[in-house]
Design a protein around this motif. Sequence first.
Motif, PDB file in Angstrom:
ATOM      1  N   GLY A   1       0.806  -1.221   0.000  1.00  0.00           N
ATOM      2  CA  GLY A   1       0.000   0.000   0.000  1.00  0.00           C
ATOM      3  C   GLY A   1       0.830   1.257   0.000  1.00  0.00           C
ATOM      4  O   GLY A   1       0.495   2.254  -0.658  1.00  0.00           O
ATOM      5  N   HIS A   2       1.957   1.212   0.728  1.00  0.00           N
ATOM      6  CA  HIS A   2       2.849   2.371   0.803  1.00  0.00           C
ATOM      7  C   HIS A   2       3.429   2.686  -0.578  1.00  0.00           C
ATOM      8  O   HIS A   2       3.436   3.844  -1.029  1.00  0.00           O
ATOM      9  CB  HIS A   2       3.969   2.069   1.808  1.00  0.00           C
ATOM     10  CG  HIS A   2       4.475   3.257   2.534  1.00  0.00           C
ATOM     11  ND1 HIS A   2       5.613   3.231   3.321  1.00  0.00           N
ATOM     12  CD2 HIS A   2       4.027   4.534   2.613  1.00  0.00           C
ATOM     13  CE1 HIS A   2       5.822   4.423   3.848  1.00  0.00           C
ATOM     14  NE2 HIS A   2       4.884   5.229   3.430  1.00  0.00           N
ATOM     15  N   ALA A   3       3.914   1.637  -1.268  1.00  0.00           N
ATOM     16  CA  ALA A   3       4.495   1.822  -2.605  1.00  0.00           C
ATOM     17  C   ALA A   3       3.430   2.273  -3.602  1.00  0.00           C
ATOM     18  O   ALA A   3       3.681   3.167  -4.430  1.00  0.00           O
ATOM     19  CB  ALA A   3       5.151   0.525  -3.075  1.00  0.00           C
ATOM     20  N   ALA A   4       2.247   1.673  -3.521  1.00  0.00           N
ATOM     21  CA  ALA A   4       1.166   2.064  -4.432  1.00  0.00           C
ATOM     22  C   ALA A   4       0.816   3.536  -4.250  1.00  0.00           C
ATOM     23  O   ALA A   4       0.618   4.267  -5.239  1.00  0.00           O
ATOM     24  CB  ALA A   4      -0.066   1.186  -4.187  1.00  0.00           C
ATOM     25  N   THR A   5       0.756   3.978  -2.994  1.00  0.00           N
ATOM     26  CA  THR A   5       0.478   5.401  -2.716  1.00  0.00           C
ATOM     27  C   THR A   5       1.536   6.289  -3.346  1.00  0.00           C
ATOM     28  O   THR A   5       1.226   7.328  -3.943  1.00  0.00           O
ATOM     29  CB  THR A   5       0.423   5.658  -1.195  1.00  0.00           C
ATOM     30  OG1 THR A   5      -0.487   4.754  -0.584  1.00  0.00           O
ATOM     31  CG2 THR A   5      -0.004   7.083  -0.903  1.00  0.00           C
ATOM     32  N   ALA A   6       2.799   5.877  -3.210  1.00  0.00           N
ATOM     33  CA  ALA A   6       3.910   6.667  -3.763  1.00  0.00           C
ATOM     34  C   ALA A   6       3.801   6.778  -5.282  1.00  0.00           C
ATOM     35  O   ALA A   6       3.939   7.867  -5.853  1.00  0.00           O
ATOM     36  CB  ALA A   6       5.244   6.036  -3.368  1.00  0.00           C
ATOM     37  N   TYR A   7       3.546   5.659  -5.953  1.00  0.00           N
ATOM     38  CA  TYR A   7       3.505   5.677  -7.411  1.00  0.00           C
ATOM     39  C   TYR A   7       2.270   6.403  -7.936  1.00  0.00           C
ATOM     40  O   TYR A   7       2.352   7.181  -8.885  1.00  0.00           O
ATOM     41  CB  TYR A   7       3.588   4.248  -7.960  1.00  0.00           C
ATOM     42  CG  TYR A   7       4.919   3.584  -7.689  1.00  0.00           C
ATOM     43  CD1 TYR A   7       6.109   4.309  -7.795  1.00  0.00           C
ATOM     44  CD2 TYR A   7       5.010   2.251  -7.303  1.00  0.00           C
ATOM     45  CE1 TYR A   7       7.335   3.715  -7.530  1.00  0.00           C
ATOM     46  CE2 TYR A   7       6.237   1.647  -7.047  1.00  0.00           C
ATOM     47  CZ  TYR A   7       7.395   2.389  -7.159  1.00  0.00           C
ATOM     48  OH  TYR A   7       8.610   1.817  -6.903  1.00  0.00           O
ATOM     49  N   PHE A   8       1.109   6.184  -7.309  1.00  0.00           N
ATOM     50  CA  PHE A   8      -0.086   6.925  -7.701  1.00  0.00           C
ATOM     51  C   PHE A   8       0.105   8.424  -7.442  1.00  0.00           C
ATOM     52  O   PHE A   8      -0.274   9.267  -8.256  1.00  0.00           O
ATOM     53  CB  PHE A   8      -1.315   6.428  -6.930  1.00  0.00           C
ATOM     54  CG  PHE A   8      -1.781   5.047  -7.309  1.00  0.00           C
ATOM     55  CD1 PHE A   8      -1.638   4.557  -8.605  1.00  0.00           C
ATOM     56  CD2 PHE A   8      -2.386   4.228  -6.363  1.00  0.00           C
ATOM     57  CE1 PHE A   8      -2.078   3.288  -8.958  1.00  0.00           C
ATOM     58  CE2 PHE A   8      -2.832   2.955  -6.696  1.00  0.00           C
ATOM     59  CZ  PHE A   8      -2.676   2.474  -7.996  1.00  0.00           C
TER      60      PHE A   8
ATOM     61  N   SER B   1      14.015   3.036  -5.745  1.00  0.00           N
ATOM     62  CA  SER B   1      14.476   1.672  -6.068  1.00  0.00           C
ATOM     63  C   SER B   1      13.377   0.818  -6.686  1.00  0.00           C
ATOM     64  O   SER B   1      13.057  -0.273  -6.205  1.00  0.00           O
ATOM     65  CB  SER B   1      15.027   0.985  -4.805  1.00  0.00           C
ATOM     66  OG  SER B   1      16.022   1.764  -4.195  1.00  0.00           O
ATOM     67  N   PRO B   2      12.774   1.286  -7.781  1.00  0.00           N
ATOM     68  CA  PRO B   2      11.655   0.537  -8.379  1.00  0.00           C
ATOM     69  C   PRO B   2      12.043  -0.822  -8.952  1.00  0.00           C
ATOM     70  O   PRO B   2      11.177  -1.694  -9.064  1.00  0.00           O
ATOM     71  CB  PRO B   2      11.142   1.477  -9.473  1.00  0.00           C
ATOM     72  CG  PRO B   2      12.308   2.358  -9.798  1.00  0.00           C
ATOM     73  CD  PRO B   2      13.033   2.542  -8.500  1.00  0.00           C
TER      74      PRO B   2
ATOM     75  N   THR C   1       1.795   1.719 -12.787  1.00  0.00           N
ATOM     76  CA  THR C   1       2.164   3.080 -12.379  1.00  0.00           C
ATOM     77  C   THR C   1       3.593   3.112 -11.864  1.00  0.00           C
ATOM     78  O   THR C   1       4.299   4.111 -12.014  1.00  0.00           O
ATOM     79  CB  THR C   1       1.180   3.608 -11.320  1.00  0.00           C
ATOM     80  OG1 THR C   1      -0.160   3.351 -11.746  1.00  0.00           O
ATOM     81  CG2 THR C   1       1.336   5.105 -11.128  1.00  0.00           C
ATOM     82  N   GLY C   2       4.037   1.990 -11.271  1.00  0.00           N
ATOM     83  CA  GLY C   2       5.444   1.879 -10.868  1.00  0.00           C
ATOM     84  C   GLY C   2       6.370   1.947 -12.060  1.00  0.00           C
ATOM     85  O   GLY C   2       7.453   2.538 -11.997  1.00  0.00           O
TER      86      GLY C   2
END
Length: 384
Positions: free
Chosen positions: A220-227, A297-298, A331-332
């Motif tokens: 969820g944290h990564a998804a929030t960042a990419y969105f 670091s994707p 999105t990433g």
Amino acid sequence: MKAAHFGAGNIGRGFIGELLFESGFETTFIDVVQPIIDYINENHSYEMYIIDNNYEKKVIENVKAVSSITDEPAAVEAICEADIITTSVCVDNLDKIAPTLAKGLKERLNRGGSKVNVMACENAFYATDMLKKALLENKKAPITEEELDKIGAFPNVAVDRIALSTTVNGVRIPQIQSTFELVIEKDKMVDPTAQPIKGAEYVENLGMYLERKLYVFNCGHAATAYFGYHNGKETIFDALEVPEIKADVIAVMKESAMAMTKKYPFKFEDLVAYIDKIIKRISLEALHDEVVRVGRSPIRKLNAKDRLVGPALLAQQYGLDNSHLAKAIATGYAFDFKEDEQAVEIQNYIAENGIEKAVEKYSGLTEADALYQKVIDAYKAIKA
């Protein structure tokens, strides 16, 4: 009681050091940054601030620090005397601390010392296993597996706490959230019935908790960042202030949570409550947590076993919906932050070879995976 802890950074002082203090330990920090070592030794204490309690100051006492570079004998002595040994140095640095730790454990064995719990409190799956491997493979201070097993017990640990910092007089001071999770693999401890660190949870099946953190929290944290990045938002707080982004993030996490209930004995309603707690934690405005930091670091984060593709494949395995996870992955792949080397590498690869080849190369997906086409379609929709 005495503790030896490798790493006096944000997690070291702001998380593990605090819990060791609250559990009655006198802690020796073993580090390489001289200003931090000097700061700790000045008053045998250090300060930290609790973000979600109006930056309340907390002083951690009964501490000292030694340098593993300039005073390795003192570090070895701390290891010999310790009732518990912990680390928080970043998993990539475990091989760097291995020689000093191996020397200390071997000296402890030679002195007839008691068997001690050694725990790597790192943000990685089975980090203590990685530490033990690093100890066995280090060439500077050879130690055998038989020797290690005589002197040490090596339980794995799951860690979860938001720990940031601010610089005061050249020293980084931890700023932490009050909530945390420290889960310890109790069956591998010297005494499986003991609970030396207060506030920790001692469990038999650590794997399910490690995966829950990676596949729900980190997901969820990564998804929030990419969105958020895609929509021009600066921080996680800014991103979650947008209703559409927040709805997408929660949908991503619920898809992952549903898959987790098929693999492990988690109840979906408990995971929904866990998601709600996470959203409240990461959306705190005072954190000022930049989306480019969380999304960095994707290449690692888009790996098939990591926080986005991993749960999406798990959902696919059980025939569950993973469309929002596919959107987060896509999105990433659109994360083009020019100051991130991995992001630049991915963008260059897409430009030269196309998104299809990139998804195959970095996420290990092929046309045989239903997820593959979902990610491709989502990416093209994003770029349209």
